[in-house]
Design a protein around this motif. Structure first.
Motif, PDB file in Angstrom:
ATOM      1  N   PHE A 147       0.826  -1.207   0.000  1.00  0.00           N
ATOM      2  CA  PHE A 147       0.000   0.000   0.000  1.00  0.00           C
ATOM      3  C   PHE A 147       0.864   1.263   0.000  1.00  0.00           C
ATOM      4  CE2 PHE A 147      -1.782   3.609   2.141  1.00  0.00           C
ATOM      5  CZ  PHE A 147      -2.855   3.877   1.319  1.00  0.00           C
ATOM      6  N   VAL A 148       1.773   1.360   0.962  1.00  0.00           N
ATOM      7  CA  VAL A 148       2.570   2.582   1.081  1.00  0.00           C
ATOM      8  C   VAL A 148       3.488   2.759  -0.131  1.00  0.00           C
ATOM      9  CG1 VAL A 148       4.497   1.653   2.437  1.00  0.00           C
ATOM     10  CG2 VAL A 148       3.860   4.039   2.670  1.00  0.00           C
ATOM     11  N   GLU A 149       3.957   1.658  -0.685  1.00  0.00           N
ATOM     12  CA  GLU A 149       4.793   1.750  -1.882  1.00  0.00           C
ATOM     13  C   GLU A 149       4.003   2.354  -3.042  1.00  0.00           C
ATOM     14  OE1 GLU A 149       7.791  -1.028  -4.548  1.00  0.00           O
ATOM     15  OE2 GLU A 149       6.560  -1.964  -2.997  1.00  0.00           O
TER      16      GLU A 149
ATOM     17  N   CYS B 287       7.058  10.079  -4.888  1.00  0.00           N
ATOM     18  CA  CYS B 287       7.771  10.263  -3.622  1.00  0.00           C
ATOM     19  C   CYS B 287       8.277   8.934  -3.079  1.00  0.00           C
ATOM     20  CB  CYS B 287       6.854  10.944  -2.598  1.00  0.00           C
ATOM     21  SG  CYS B 287       6.535  12.678  -2.961  1.00  0.00           S
ATOM     22  N   GLU B 288       8.532   7.988  -3.958  1.00  0.00           N
ATOM     23  CA  GLU B 288       8.963   6.664  -3.508  1.00  0.00           C
ATOM     24  C   GLU B 288      10.325   6.672  -2.826  1.00  0.00           C
ATOM     25  OE1 GLU B 288       9.686   6.927  -7.988  1.00  0.00           O
ATOM     26  OE2 GLU B 288       8.025   7.365  -6.669  1.00  0.00           O
TER      27      GLU B 288
ATOM     28  N   TYR C 113      11.026   8.052  -0.257  1.00  0.00           N
ATOM     29  CA  TYR C 113      10.788   8.043   1.184  1.00  0.00           C
ATOM     30  C   TYR C 113      10.266   6.706   1.704  1.00  0.00           C
ATOM     31  CZ  TYR C 113      11.098  13.038   0.332  1.00  0.00           C
ATOM     32  OH  TYR C 113      11.523  14.288  -0.068  1.00  0.00           O
ATOM     33  N   LEU C 114      10.176   5.721   0.837  1.00  0.00           N
ATOM     34  CA  LEU C 114       9.601   4.428   1.223  1.00  0.00           C
ATOM     35  C   LEU C 114      10.302   3.825   2.436  1.00  0.00           C
ATOM     36  CD1 LEU C 114       7.629   2.116   0.732  1.00  0.00           C
ATOM     37  CD2 LEU C 114       9.286   1.154  -0.876  1.00  0.00           C
ATOM     38  N   GLU C 115      11.611   3.826   2.441  1.00  0.00           N
ATOM     39  CA  GLU C 115      12.359   3.220   3.552  1.00  0.00           C
ATOM     40  C   GLU C 115      12.008   3.880   4.891  1.00  0.00           C
ATOM     41  OE1 GLU C 115      16.986   2.786   4.838  1.00  0.00           O
ATOM     42  OE2 GLU C 115      16.510   2.480   2.719  1.00  0.00           O
ATOM     43  N   GLU C 116      11.872   5.205   4.887  1.00  0.00           N
ATOM     44  CA  GLU C 116      11.536   5.919   6.121  1.00  0.00           C
ATOM     45  C   GLU C 116      10.131   5.552   6.603  1.00  0.00           C
ATOM     46  OE1 GLU C 116      12.938   7.290   3.466  1.00  0.00           O
ATOM     47  OE2 GLU C 116      14.784   8.202   4.192  1.00  0.00           O
TER      48      GLU C 116
ATOM     49  N   VAL D  99      11.224  14.198   5.293  1.00  0.00           N
ATOM     50  CA  VAL D  99      10.640  14.793   4.090  1.00  0.00           C
ATOM     51  C   VAL D  99      10.782  16.306   4.239  1.00  0.00           C
ATOM     52  CG1 VAL D  99       8.608  14.939   2.603  1.00  0.00           C
ATOM     53  CG2 VAL D  99       9.013  12.867   3.947  1.00  0.00           C
ATOM     54  N   THR D 100      11.924  16.818   3.815  1.00  0.00           N
ATOM     55  CA  THR D 100      12.220  18.239   3.987  1.00  0.00           C
ATOM     56  C   THR D 100      11.786  19.089   2.798  1.00  0.00           C
ATOM     57  OG1 THR D 100      14.453  17.886   3.147  1.00  0.00           O
ATOM     58  CG2 THR D 100      14.156  17.803   5.541  1.00  0.00           C
ATOM     59  N   ASN D 101      11.588  18.479   1.664  1.00  0.00           N
ATOM     60  CA  ASN D 101      11.176  19.207   0.470  1.00  0.00           C
ATOM     61  C   ASN D 101       9.700  19.583   0.591  1.00  0.00           C
ATOM     62  OD1 ASN D 101       9.847  19.140  -2.357  1.00  0.00           O
ATOM     63  ND2 ASN D 101      12.009  19.524  -2.764  1.00  0.00           N
ATOM     64  N   LEU D 102       9.409  20.872   0.499  1.00  0.00           N
ATOM     65  CA  LEU D 102       8.048  21.365   0.672  1.00  0.00           C
ATOM     66  C   LEU D 102       7.081  20.753  -0.342  1.00  0.00           C
ATOM     67  CD1 LEU D 102       5.997  23.214   2.029  1.00  0.00           C
ATOM     68  CD2 LEU D 102       6.746  25.036   0.483  1.00  0.00           C
ATOM     69  N   GLY D 103       7.486  20.678  -1.589  1.00  0.00           N
ATOM     70  CA  GLY D 103       6.619  20.102  -2.621  1.00  0.00           C
ATOM     71  C   GLY D 103       6.270  18.651  -2.330  1.00  0.00           C
ATOM     72  N   ASP D 104       7.250  17.890  -1.882  1.00  0.00           N
ATOM     73  CA  ASP D 104       6.995  16.490  -1.526  1.00  0.00           C
ATOM     74  C   ASP D 104       6.024  16.404  -0.357  1.00  0.00           C
ATOM     75  OD1 ASP D 104       8.740  15.730  -3.520  1.00  0.00           O
ATOM     76  OD2 ASP D 104      10.373  15.192  -2.150  1.00  0.00           O
ATOM     77  N   ARG D 105       6.231  17.250   0.659  1.00  0.00           N
ATOM     78  CA  ARG D 105       5.320  17.245   1.812  1.00  0.00           C
ATOM     79  C   ARG D 105       3.905  17.578   1.388  1.00  0.00           C
ATOM     80  NH1 ARG D 105       9.266  20.264   4.822  1.00  0.00           N
ATOM     81  NH2 ARG D 105       7.885  22.062   4.728  1.00  0.00           N
ATOM     82  N   LEU D 106       3.747  18.571   0.530  1.00  0.00           N
ATOM     83  CA  LEU D 106       2.412  18.959   0.074  1.00  0.00           C
ATOM     84  C   LEU D 106       1.732  17.828  -0.689  1.00  0.00           C
ATOM     85  CD1 LEU D 106       3.029  22.644  -1.043  1.00  0.00           C
ATOM     86  CD2 LEU D 106       1.795  21.839   0.984  1.00  0.00           C
ATOM     87  N   ARG D 107       2.476  17.151  -1.571  1.00  0.00           N
ATOM     88  CA  ARG D 107       1.889  16.033  -2.324  1.00  0.00           C
ATOM     89  C   ARG D 107       1.469  14.900  -1.386  1.00  0.00           C
ATOM     90  NH1 ARG D 107       5.850  17.438  -5.813  1.00  0.00           N
ATOM     91  NH2 ARG D 107       7.256  15.759  -5.230  1.00  0.00           N
TER      92      ARG D 107
END
Length: 71
Positions: free
Chosen positions: A5-7, A15-16, A18-21, A46-54
């Motif tokens: 699911f998370v993958e 944003c894959e 970040y899968l390990e985290e 997840v320090t990138n703002l765009g990634d966090r928003l998505r």
């Protein structure tokens, strides 16, 4: 531990990386992911703002889907 699911969740929004985290913190199911917030994502690295928003937008859509299914 099934991480399918998370993958898929992370791949759908590119944003894959970040899968390990997510897996190491056991954030692998819709029940866990739908309650993510900015602070949790920063703690995950997840320090990138765009990634966090998505990620946040996608997790909120899970929360809405779950609410609609319960009606």
């Amino acid at each position: 531990m099934d991480c399918t699911f998370v993958e898929e969740f992370l791949k759908e929004i590119n944003c894959e990386k970040y899968l390990e985290e997510f897996v190491s913190c056991k954030l692998i199911s819709p029940e866990e992911i739908k309650f993510l917030d900015k602070e949790v994502l920063i703690a995950l690295g997840v320090t990138n703002l765009g990634d966090r928003l998505r990620i946040l937008r996608k997790s909120k859509s899970l929360h809405r889907q779950k609410s609609q299914e319960e009606c």
